[in-house]
Design a protein around this motif. Sequence first.
Motif, PDB file in Angstrom:
ATOM      1  N   MET A   1      -1.457  12.493  -5.311  1.00  0.00           N
ATOM      2  CA  MET A   1      -2.400  11.716  -5.085  1.00  0.00           C
ATOM      3  C   MET A   1      -3.095  10.965  -5.727  1.00  0.00           C
ATOM      4  O   MET A   1      -3.550   9.901  -5.137  1.00  0.00           O
ATOM      5  N   TYR A   2      -3.139  11.621  -7.008  1.00  0.00           N
ATOM      6  CA  TYR A   2      -4.164  10.036  -7.473  1.00  0.00           C
ATOM      7  C   TYR A   2      -3.195   9.255  -8.201  1.00  0.00           C
ATOM      8  O   TYR A   2      -3.301   7.821  -7.957  1.00  0.00           O
ATOM      9  N   ALA A   3      -1.412   9.319  -7.992  1.00  0.00           N
ATOM     10  CA  ALA A   3      -1.156   8.394  -8.450  1.00  0.00           C
ATOM     11  C   ALA A   3      -0.904   7.713  -6.838  1.00  0.00           C
ATOM     12  O   ALA A   3      -0.878   6.735  -6.752  1.00  0.00           O
ATOM     13  N   ASP A   4      -1.421   8.345  -5.413  1.00  0.00           N
ATOM     14  CA  ASP A   4      -1.344   7.865  -4.433  1.00  0.00           C
ATOM     15  C   ASP A   4      -2.254   6.522  -4.439  1.00  0.00           C
ATOM     16  O   ASP A   4      -2.002   5.417  -3.477  1.00  0.00           O
ATOM     17  N   ALA A   5      -3.253   7.024  -5.216  1.00  0.00           N
ATOM     18  CA  ALA A   5      -4.674   6.229  -4.672  1.00  0.00           C
ATOM     19  C   ALA A   5      -4.399   4.854  -5.761  1.00  0.00           C
ATOM     20  O   ALA A   5      -4.499   4.104  -5.476  1.00  0.00           O
ATOM     21  N   LEU A   6      -3.347   4.957  -6.704  1.00  0.00           N
ATOM     22  CA  LEU A   6      -2.977   3.721  -7.422  1.00  0.00           C
ATOM     23  C   LEU A   6      -2.276   3.315  -6.804  1.00  0.00           C
ATOM     24  O   LEU A   6      -2.695   1.879  -7.080  1.00  0.00           O
ATOM     25  N   ALA A   7      -1.210   3.560  -6.747  1.00  0.00           N
ATOM     26  CA  ALA A   7      -0.003   2.971  -5.584  1.00  0.00           C
ATOM     27  C   ALA A   7      -0.659   1.453  -4.244  1.00  0.00           C
ATOM     28  O   ALA A   7      -1.026   0.797  -3.706  1.00  0.00           O
ATOM     29  N   GLU A   8      -2.056   2.308  -4.047  1.00  0.00           N
ATOM     30  CA  GLU A   8      -2.574   1.788  -2.583  1.00  0.00           C
ATOM     31  C   GLU A   8      -3.806   0.835  -3.541  1.00  0.00           C
ATOM     32  O   GLU A   8      -3.518  -0.716  -2.852  1.00  0.00           O
ATOM     33  N   TYR A   9      -4.313   0.764  -4.478  1.00  0.00           N
ATOM     34  CA  TYR A   9      -4.757   0.289  -5.459  1.00  0.00           C
ATOM     35  C   TYR A   9      -4.309  -1.494  -5.743  1.00  0.00           C
ATOM     36  O   TYR A   9      -4.409  -2.685  -5.537  1.00  0.00           O
ATOM     37  N   LEU A  10      -2.995  -1.075  -5.893  1.00  0.00           N
ATOM     38  CA  LEU A  10      -2.003  -1.548  -5.938  1.00  0.00           C
ATOM     39  C   LEU A  10      -1.679  -3.299  -5.512  1.00  0.00           C
ATOM     40  O   LEU A  10      -1.267  -4.664  -5.415  1.00  0.00           O
ATOM     41  N   ASN A  11      -1.752  -2.520  -4.256  1.00  0.00           N
ATOM     42  CA  ASN A  11      -2.501  -3.684  -3.232  1.00  0.00           C
ATOM     43  C   ASN A  11      -3.574  -4.653  -3.058  1.00  0.00           C
ATOM     44  O   ASN A  11      -2.853  -5.882  -2.755  1.00  0.00           O
TER      45      ASN A  11
END
Length: 585
Positions: A277-287
Motif C-alpha cells: 500500500m505504501y507503493a500504491d501511495a507512491l504510485a498515486e503521488y507520481l500523478n
Amino acid sequence: MGNDTRKNEEQMEMLLMTLGEVSHGICLFQSENQIKRVSMIQERIGKEKVIAHNIADDNEETGMVNSQDFRRWASQSDAKVIIVYNIQILGIRFGDDAVIEKLNFMRDQILAIGKLFVFGMSPYFHLLLSRNARDLYSCILYHFTFQDSDKAMDRIYDFDREELSGDDALESARYQEMKERIQNHGGKKDISMYLACIESWDSVRGYLSNQETEFVRGLVEDAEQEYIGKEIELEDVEKLWILAGAWIGLEEAEKSVPWYTKALSTVKSVLGEEHPMYADALAEYLNYFWSVQNLMAGEKVCDQAIQIYHDRNKKYSDKGRSVLLWKAVVYRVQSKYAEALDIYEDLLNYQIGKYGEKYYGNASLHNNIGRVYKAQGDLSKALKQYERAEELLRNAGKRGGELLGIYQNMCIAYLDSGNGKEAWKYIKKAKRITEDVYGADSIRLIQIYNSMAGIWRARERLDRESEYLQKALDLIKKTHMEESESAAYIYHNMGNSLSVGRYMQDAAVFYRHAIAIREKIYGEKNEMTAISYEQLAYVLYISSNKKEAKYYADKARNAYISLYGSRNEHLERMDDYLKSLQNIV
C-alpha cells in the motif's frame, strides 16, 4: 402525457401491452422520474390491477431486500403485476455491488413467486445491472426506456452518449446520477457522495463538458475542508487520493501535493515503507509529477515503488504497471530507447495474454512504442503504432481525451516526414478535443500550439510560427508553467524562431531559459539539453561572444559522447563546429 415525447409515448404503449399479455416473469423500465411513470401505469390500467412498491418509502433500517420482501409485496392483493421501483436507492444505502449481487442471487426465488415483476430503476443502475448481474439480466423479458432527464443535464456531454460503451458509458451514467442526487439533496453536505461523484467525473471528464468543472470544483473544495485539520486514518487514504487527483484534473496540481504527502505519511506510520500500500501511495503521488511534466523529480519515487512491487510480486498489478510505464517514459527522455521498448513490449505481451489483442488498454502501449520508434527516426514504424492505437480506441467507442496524445504524436510524425497537410489535420483534431474537454486555457494547449508553430515553420512562415509560439508563451505565464518541461520546449523553439530572424540576443535569452529547465529536469547528459547547448553556442558565436560559444559547444560535445560514445554524427558536427573556434583561448 401531453408533454411527453413521442418516443416515451411509444414506450408506454409497449409496456402497457406487455402488462396485458404477460402474466409471469420479470420486466424492467429505466427512467429518471419513476414516480411519474408508475403513476401513469396505474392510471392507465387501474390501481387495483397493479401493486406498486417504492423503495424510497422504506427506512434504511429495514435493511437489504430479500426474497421474503418480494413474496410479501406480491401477496398484498390478487393483482398479477408488481412494480418495484427506485431500486437504485438500495445502491445508495448499501453499496451498488452488494445490491447487484443480491438481486442476481434472488433471480430464481423471484421467478418462483409466479407473478409479473416490473423493476424500475435509473439509467445508471440499469447499465450496472446489465453488466454485473448477468444471471438476472438474461431472464428479463422486456425492458423499456423513458427519457425524463432535465434538458440541462442532457447538455453535459460534448460527445454523443450513444457512442460511449463499456466502462465509459457506465461511469458517465454514474456521474450524471450522482450529480442529480447531490443537486436534489436539499443543500445537505454528504462528503462520501461528493467523493463518489468526483471519482466518476475524474474517470470520464474526457467525455464531459468543461462546464462541469465548476460544479465539481465546488465539491472538491467542500471535501477538502472536511479533511483539513482532521486526523487522517488508514481508511481515509483512498479518499485523499481522490481529492488529490481531482485537483490535478482541475489543473491546479500544486494543491494535490499536501494530500498525496498526507496519504504517504499515514500509510508509512501504520504499515511501514515496505508494504504494497505504501507503493500504491507512491504510485498515486507520481500523478502530480506527471501533471507538471517533471519526470526526473519523480524518478526516485518511481524507483522506490518499482522495488516494493518487485519484492512483493506485484509487478503486474494495476499500479505496478503504472509505475513501469512511468519508468519507460523516463528512459525515453533519457534516450535509453532499448530499455523503454523492453518495458512497453513486456507490458503489451502481458496484456495481450490476459485481455487479448483487441483490448483498448493496449492503445496506450502502442502509442508509447510509436514514440520510441519516432525518437529513433523510424517514422513508418511509429505511424503504424499510432494508427493501431487509434483503431483500438475507436473500436472500443473511445472518442475523448484518450485520442488526444495519439493525434499529437501523429501530427509530429507526419510533420517530420514532410507531410504538413496530414500534420495540420491531426493537430486540429487534437486542439478541438482539448478545447471541448479541458477548456480554452488548458495547459494541454501549450504543446498543441508548439506543434502548430512547427507546421508553420516547415512552411517557412515565420510570422505564423511566431504567432503560435506566443500563444503558448502567454498560456505558460497564465497557468504558471514557467518551470515545466513544456515551457522548455517553447523557450527553445522561440529561440530557434528568433535566430532564423537574426534576433540573436533575444534568441540567446530563450535558449538560456530552456537550458536552465532542461538541466534541472534531465541533467546535462541528455539529448534535449545538448541540443539547447548547441543552439545557444551558435547564436553566441554569431553575436561575437566566441569564448562563451566554445563553452556551450564543449558542453554539447560532452553530452553527445556520454549518450552515443566517441563516434557519432552529433560528435562529428560538433567537432567541425569547434574547428571554427580553435583559436579561442
